[in-house]
Write a protein that holds these residues in place. Structure first.
Motif, mmCIF file in Angstrom:
data_model
loop_
_atom_site.group_PDB
_atom_site.id
_atom_site.type_symbol
_atom_site.label_atom_id
_atom_site.label_comp_id
_atom_site.label_asym_id
_atom_site.label_seq_id
_atom_site.Cartn_x
_atom_site.Cartn_y
_atom_site.Cartn_z
ATOM 1 N N LYS A 139 1.214 -0.902 0.082
ATOM 2 C CA LYS A 139 -0.437 -0.016 0.121
ATOM 3 C C LYS A 139 0.888 1.347 0.144
ATOM 4 C CE LYS A 139 -4.234 -1.824 1.061
ATOM 5 N NZ LYS A 139 -4.970 -2.468 2.776
ATOM 6 N N GLY A 140 0.933 2.307 -0.905
ATOM 7 C CA GLY A 140 1.242 3.757 -0.705
ATOM 8 C C GLY A 140 2.172 3.885 -1.525
ATOM 9 N N ARG A 194 -0.284 11.276 -5.683
ATOM 10 C CA ARG A 194 -0.047 9.735 -5.240
ATOM 11 C C ARG A 194 0.309 10.070 -3.646
ATOM 12 N NH1 ARG A 194 6.040 7.293 -6.574
ATOM 13 N NH2 ARG A 194 6.033 9.123 -4.259
ATOM 14 N N ASP A 195 0.739 11.223 -3.206
ATOM 15 C CA ASP A 195 1.247 11.752 -1.552
ATOM 16 C C ASP A 195 0.149 11.580 -0.905
ATOM 17 O OD1 ASP A 195 4.212 10.376 -2.310
ATOM 18 O OD2 ASP A 195 5.217 12.256 -2.785
ATOM 19 N N GLY A 230 -1.916 8.624 -0.736
ATOM 20 C CA GLY A 230 -1.771 7.268 -0.637
ATOM 21 C C GLY A 230 -2.307 6.376 -1.311
ATOM 22 N N SER A 287 -1.398 3.520 -4.261
ATOM 23 C CA SER A 287 -0.368 2.661 -4.964
ATOM 24 C C SER A 287 0.033 2.448 -6.082
ATOM 25 C CB SER A 287 -1.066 0.733 -4.761
ATOM 26 O OG SER A 287 -0.836 1.241 -3.542
#
Lengths: 293, 345
Positions: free
Chosen positions: B41-42, B218-219, B222, B224
């Motif tokens: 994940k992430g 994305r950051d 979070g 993937s």
């Protein structure tokens, strides 16, 4: 507050409005639309001017074969009925059958074509071979065959004219869909979780609208011509109901001395059919957003 | 036990032994020959390889959109956030584990895909707002006005003024279209984003902008990411882990450091050698000789063998096993069989 935020956001125009705006710029298509509207309007208003039973259907031998005059602008036919009146009422039958028949063909043929084109494989093959069979039978002959099996009323005439046109729509819709279905945006639609039905109706069919619309407009013209042909040979709309085809048929015997009898229905057919064709062309140009100015 | 629990909770995507074959009347194209891939994940996982290595087919397998004539993987399992997407039936065939409806609800909502070419990934006859809103309406029970509201929000998020939602795709430039595609993909907050060569069709300056934006988003959420690319630069910029794919197999896998500083597989080395060196402008490029083998007729042993400078006899006949060099780094190559001298590489 910066300048970008204060600038007035233009009001969203609907797609139909955009199409109409572009259509308006096309002068020939607009002329055709006006002519067609006049024809439709006149046939809708006919009841205010004439009495259908008395003027369009009942025989008045005293008045037979009158040349055009103020009283009868297009003269009278061999049974003494006013030609203008019959012409206007004739539009009613022709247009109804033309539109109904084409819509039926579009609905059935379009659905089959869409399914065949989108899913491909065996189903497509089956549908297209059936289409080929239908296409192998001359359209008018098929109409005559169907007409001799059923009663001659507007519904059955539309049905028979529609059936003989199904294969055209199947092929056109299928080929348009084939050109669109492998586009990446269709795959993208699948990747956002759209169902087959919504992909076909929204993403695929909407992109094929231009050729389908053009074909629809052209087909109405062709169906009107066919119903006139059928009526002309006595298989279509039956006397005394006026129709351009049976009017022409009746006028045939008097063509030497009373040419005006064929002029009316002939010109009416010409105007109506070319109007539909020109509107179809105009729509095609107007519906392509890439031509947007 | 508890360790195990943690593990399953952390894994977003787990592909095991995936095989995809396209069978036609006269040949079988082996697009993917047993790959394993795991994304936590992430994290961002890079999938790198040349054209035809099976990268896109891997992505489409996750969405159960493998094209005709395969339409589904031949073998293997895919687990998405604890949910099995495929199962093996009694005959040992791989079959979809969910109904088409379930897949439709997964597509776009849990897994979203960014397509390679933004020029063709947008439908030319709908406004971009409509297209983003469509994805929202398919997965969330909202009316058109709410969905359009969300579409405008998404456009702002990718750096396009909200008022442009009423414009058609042809009124946007390539980079902006790709932003729209990204907005579409992110509209439902997917937990896994598959980016299939998202910047290949863009020019270099726009590439940098789009990558920067994707990294930011994305950051922020979070998400993937499975980043499919053939550009090692993008991998270095974006990814936590890298899988190098060749002829349907993952030949080397590791984190950035493993792959970039401890390159082991001759193919990966070849990829690096094919990059121009900015410090030494005189250095000659060393492209990998030859072409990728025909996937309908793969060599019996190592698929890379005919192009490999270090090929040995064994490479021609025996397919190399996966070899773990460290906890994070593995490679499929006979050079690292026990007792072999690896120092010369």
């Amino acid at each position: 507050m910066n300048a970008a935020n204060t600038r007035k956001i233009p009001k969203k125009k609907s797609q139909a409005y955009e199409i109409w705006r572009r259509f308006k710029k096309n002068k020939t298509a607009m002329a055709a639309l006006i002519v067609l509207s006049l024809i439709i309007l006149s046939t809708l208003c006919a009841d205010f001017i004439w009495d259908y039973q008395k003027d369009a259907c009942s025989i008045n031998i005293k008045n037979r074969l009158q040349h055009p005059s103020w009283e009868h602008p297009l003269g009278t036919d061999e049974l003494g009925r006013d030609m203008l009146c019959r012409l206007v009422y004739g539009a009613r039958a022709s247009l109804t059958v033309g539109i109904l028949g084409t819509s039926f063909a579009l609905l059935v043929g379009g659905t089959l074509g869409a399914i065949g084109g989108y899913y491909g494989g065996k189903l497509d093959n089956l549908i297209m071979r059936c289409t080929d069979v239908l296409l192998a039978i001359p359209g008018l002959l098929l109409c005559i065959a169907i007409m001799s099996a059923f009663k001659s009323n507007v519904f059955y005439i539309s049905l028979s004219l529609g059936i003989s046109y199904i294969s055209k729509f199947t092929r056109i819709v299928r080929s348009s869909i084939l050109s669109v279905r492998d586009q990446e945006y269709v795959e993208a639609a699948r990747a956002i979780g759209a169902s087959d039905f919504s992909i076909i109706t929204k993403h695929v069919l909407m992109n094929c609208m231009a050729p389908i619309f053009v074909q629809y407009a052209l087909a109405i013209g062709s169906r009107i011509l066919s119903v006139s042909t059928l009526s002309y040979i006595g298989m279509g709309i039956q006397a005394p109901t006026p129709d351009w085809g049976n009017m022409l048929s009746g006028a045939r015997a008097f063509i030497r001395g009373n040419t005006y009898l064929v002029m009316g229905p002939g010109v009416a057919l010409l105007l109506t059919i070319s109007s539909f064709n020109l509107i179809g062309d105009g729509l095609r140009d107007a519906m392509d957003p890439r031509l947007k100015k | 036990m508890s360790n195990d629990m943690n593990k399953t909770n952390d894994v977003m995507l787990d592909i095991k032994n995936l095989v995809v074959e396209f069978k036609t009347e006269d040949e079988t194209v082996q697009a993917i020959n047993g790959i394993d891939l795991k994304i936590n994940k992430g994290k961002t996982h890079g999938l790198v390889g040349e054209t035809g290595a099976g990268k896109t087919t891997t992505a489409l397998s996750i969405l159960n959109l493998v094209p005709f004539p395969a339409e589904k993987p031949t073998a293997g399992t895919i687990e998405l956030d604890g949910v099995h997407l495929y199962k093996t039936n009694e005959k040992g065939e791989c079959v979809p584990a969910l109904t088409e409806k379930d897949y439709q609800s997964i597509r776009g909502e849990k897994v979203a895909m960014i397509f390679q070419d933004p020029m063709t990934a947008l439908n030319p006859i709908f406004t971009v707002g409509d297209q983003i809103a469509e994805s929202v309406r398919l997965h969330q029970n909202v009316d058109q006005a709410k969905a359009m509201e969300r579409a405008r929000e998404m456009l702002e998020l990718v750096g396009i003024p909200a008022k442009r939602a009423d414009d058609y795709p042809h009124q946007f430039s390539g980079g902006m279209k790709q932003r729209v595609v990204i907005a579409m993909a992110l509209a439902c907050n997917p937990s896994l984003l598959i980016a299939d060569e998202p910047t290949t069709a863009l020019d270099v300056t726009i590439q940098a902008q789009v990558l920067e934006m994707m990294r930011g988003l994305r950051d922020k959420f979070g998400t993937s990411v499975l980043m499919i690319t053939h550009d090692l630069g993008i991998i270095a910029e974006m990814c936590d882990e890298v899988s190098v794919m060749y002829a349907g197999r993952i030949v080397e896998y590791g984190n950035l450091e493993d792959i970039f500083d401890n390159t082991r597989h001759p193919y990966t080395q070849g990829l690096f050698n094919s990059l121009p060196n900015i410090e030494d402008r005189k250095a000659e490029l060393k492209p990998i000789r030859g072409l990728m083998p025909n996937p309908a007729d793969l060599p019996k042993g190592c698929a890379f063998c005919p192009r490999c400078d270090y090929a040995m006899e064994i490479c021609k006949t025996v397919r190399p096993e996966r070899k773990w060099l460290s906890e994070t780094h593995c490679v499929e190559c006979h050079l690292y069989d026990d007792g072999k001298d690896v120092s010369k590489l």
